[in-house]
Design an enzyme around this catalytic site. Structure first.
Site, short mmCIF file in Angstrom:
data_model
loop_
_atom_site.label_atom_id
_atom_site.label_comp_id
_atom_site.label_asym_id
_atom_site.label_seq_id
_atom_site.Cartn_x
_atom_site.Cartn_y
_atom_site.Cartn_z
N HIS A 21 2.23 -11.53 -9.56
CA HIS A 21 2.13 -11.44 -8.13
C HIS A 21 3.60 -11.28 -7.56
O HIS A 21 4.37 -12.50 -7.40
CB HIS A 21 1.21 -12.25 -7.38
CG HIS A 21 0.98 -11.83 -6.01
ND1 HIS A 21 1.39 -12.94 -5.05
CD2 HIS A 21 0.50 -10.78 -5.34
CE1 HIS A 21 1.09 -12.37 -3.85
NE2 HIS A 21 0.63 -11.18 -4.03
N ARG A 22 4.23 -10.10 -6.95
CA ARG A 22 5.38 -10.04 -6.55
C ARG A 22 6.60 -10.37 -7.26
O ARG A 22 7.84 -11.04 -7.26
CB ARG A 22 5.67 -10.86 -5.24
CG ARG A 22 4.45 -10.64 -4.28
CD ARG A 22 4.66 -11.56 -3.05
NE ARG A 22 3.59 -11.53 -2.23
CZ ARG A 22 3.50 -12.02 -1.05
NH1 ARG A 22 4.57 -13.14 -0.57
NH2 ARG A 22 2.20 -12.23 -0.23
N GLU A 48 2.85 -6.98 -9.95
CA GLU A 48 2.70 -6.30 -8.58
C GLU A 48 3.85 -6.36 -7.72
O GLU A 48 4.61 -7.63 -7.79
CB GLU A 48 1.40 -7.07 -8.18
CG GLU A 48 1.03 -6.43 -6.85
CD GLU A 48 1.40 -7.00 -5.47
OE1 GLU A 48 0.87 -6.87 -4.47
OE2 GLU A 48 2.31 -8.07 -5.45
N ASP A 50 5.39 -5.07 -3.84
CA ASP A 50 5.20 -4.61 -2.37
C ASP A 50 6.17 -3.23 -2.07
O ASP A 50 7.47 -3.65 -2.33
CB ASP A 50 5.09 -5.45 -1.15
CG ASP A 50 4.18 -6.66 -1.80
OD1 ASP A 50 2.90 -6.42 -1.55
OD2 ASP A 50 4.41 -7.76 -1.95
N HIS A 63 7.68 -7.55 1.01
CA HIS A 63 6.50 -7.87 1.25
C HIS A 63 6.45 -7.70 3.06
O HIS A 63 5.27 -7.03 3.28
CB HIS A 63 6.09 -9.29 0.92
CG HIS A 63 4.83 -9.53 1.30
ND1 HIS A 63 4.48 -10.29 2.80
CD2 HIS A 63 3.27 -9.37 0.77
CE1 HIS A 63 3.21 -10.30 2.69
NE2 HIS A 63 2.47 -9.99 1.58
N GLU A 123 2.05 -1.96 -4.47
CA GLU A 123 1.19 -1.96 -3.43
C GLU A 123 2.13 -1.13 -2.07
O GLU A 123 3.08 -1.57 -1.95
CB GLU A 123 1.06 -3.37 -2.75
CG GLU A 123 0.06 -3.50 -1.63
CD GLU A 123 0.00 -4.86 -1.02
OE1 GLU A 123 0.03 -5.75 -1.64
OE2 GLU A 123 -0.29 -4.74 0.15
N LYS A 125 2.90 -0.73 1.38
CA LYS A 125 2.81 -1.84 2.51
C LYS A 125 3.56 -1.09 3.59
O LYS A 125 4.77 -1.72 3.94
CB LYS A 125 3.60 -2.78 1.91
CG LYS A 125 3.42 -4.14 2.57
CD LYS A 125 2.32 -5.12 1.72
CE LYS A 125 1.75 -6.43 2.46
NZ LYS A 125 0.68 -7.00 1.75
N ASP A 244 1.15 -16.19 -8.80
CA ASP A 244 2.49 -16.23 -8.76
C ASP A 244 3.06 -17.00 -9.97
O ASP A 244 4.16 -17.03 -10.11
CB ASP A 244 2.73 -17.13 -7.42
CG ASP A 244 2.10 -16.54 -6.10
OD1 ASP A 244 2.15 -15.28 -6.16
OD2 ASP A 244 1.78 -17.30 -5.33
#
Ligand code: G3P
Ligand code: MG
Length: 254
Positions: A21-22, A48, A50, A63, A123, A125, A244
């Site tokens: 995640h990120r 992933e 953003d 993000h 994603e 955003k 994370d």
């Protein structure tokens, strides 16, 4: 029947079960090339990120709508040109050892992800009100790469952004991001031509996951850093989790 009521159920995963995640954001500054590199080094096969847009229409990986939390700059990202964004330090806020990390462009992130043979959940955003320029910029960049649903899943909490994206690149699979599972999840997923639901992990239970699967959709909860909860979610049958801490979760899931 599948999500559109016409195709076979889409249950084949298109993304690895552990999604960084990120990037590996517990150990490196989120959404930077360092975080993507570390995720790959730790063995994560999926990441992933953003994506939002600069004042001069370049998609960048960040993000927040503002620069304050994750850089040494401040104010809205959409008011800064790429040159201004690239002058910022996106690593020191996390740890001085990451000083000099920059906000990556989508182009830079895509090159690295393909070099490392990872799959990407991108994603969308957009800053609220900037859905159209954001999606147009993302599409323009993706069109310069050989994008494929075999390694790219695009998601958003902005249904307008999903619809705009699909109008340009209909072959790329889409995921809808929510907090709770919408009561009318079938209707919403179908309306926006999604193959997956990305919801907060706290809202899932076994029966619900089974129902969503039976309707032909994948389930990708976020953000799961507790190994006990991760085990429970995989026991419910979720297809992938956002974490994370990809290293801890890979040790758990294999
Ligand atoms: O895409 C899953 C998750 O990243 C959505 O929430 O705020 O971390 O982008 P957020
Ligand atoms: Mg995200």
């Amino acid at each position: 029947m599948g999500p559109d009521g016409s195709s076979p159920p889409i249950i084949a995963p298109i993304i690895a079960p552990i999604i960084a995640h990120r990037g590996a954001s517990a150990r490196a500054p989120e959404n930077t090339l360092a975080a993507i590199t570390l995720a790959a080094d730790l063995g994560a096969q999926a990441v992933e990120l953003d994506v939002t847009v600069s004042a001069d229409g370049i998609p960048v990986i960040l993000h927040d709508e503002t620069l304050d939390r994750c850089t040494d700059g401040s104010g809205p990202v959409v008011l800064k040109t790429l040159e201004e964004l690239k002058s910022l330090d996106a690593g020191s806020w996390f740890d001085p050892g990451f000083a000099g990390q920059r906000i990556p462009t989508l182009d830079e992130a895509l090159k690295l992800i393909r070099q490392r043979d990872m799959t990407l959940n991108l994603e969308l955003k957009p800053t609220t009100g900037w859905e159209e320029p954001t999606v147009q910029a993302v599409v323009k960049t993706l069109e310069r790469h050989v994008v494929s649903g075999e390694w790219l899943l695009v998601s958003s909490a902005s249904p307008d952004s999903l619809d705009l994206f699909r109008a340009s690149l209909p072959e790329i699979p889409l995921g809808l991001i929510t907090t709770a599972v919408p009561l009318r999840w079938r209707t919403v997923l179908k309306r926006h031509h999604c193959i997956s639901l990305h919801c907060h992990q706290a809202f899932l239970h076994k029966r619900l996951v089974a129902d969503i699967h039976a309707a032909g959709y994948l389930v990708h909860p976020y953000t799961v850093n507790d190994p006990v909860r991760a085990k429970a979610l995989f026991a419910m049958g979720v297809d992938a989790i956002f974490t994370d801490q990809p290293d801890s979760m890979l040790a758990l899931h294999g």
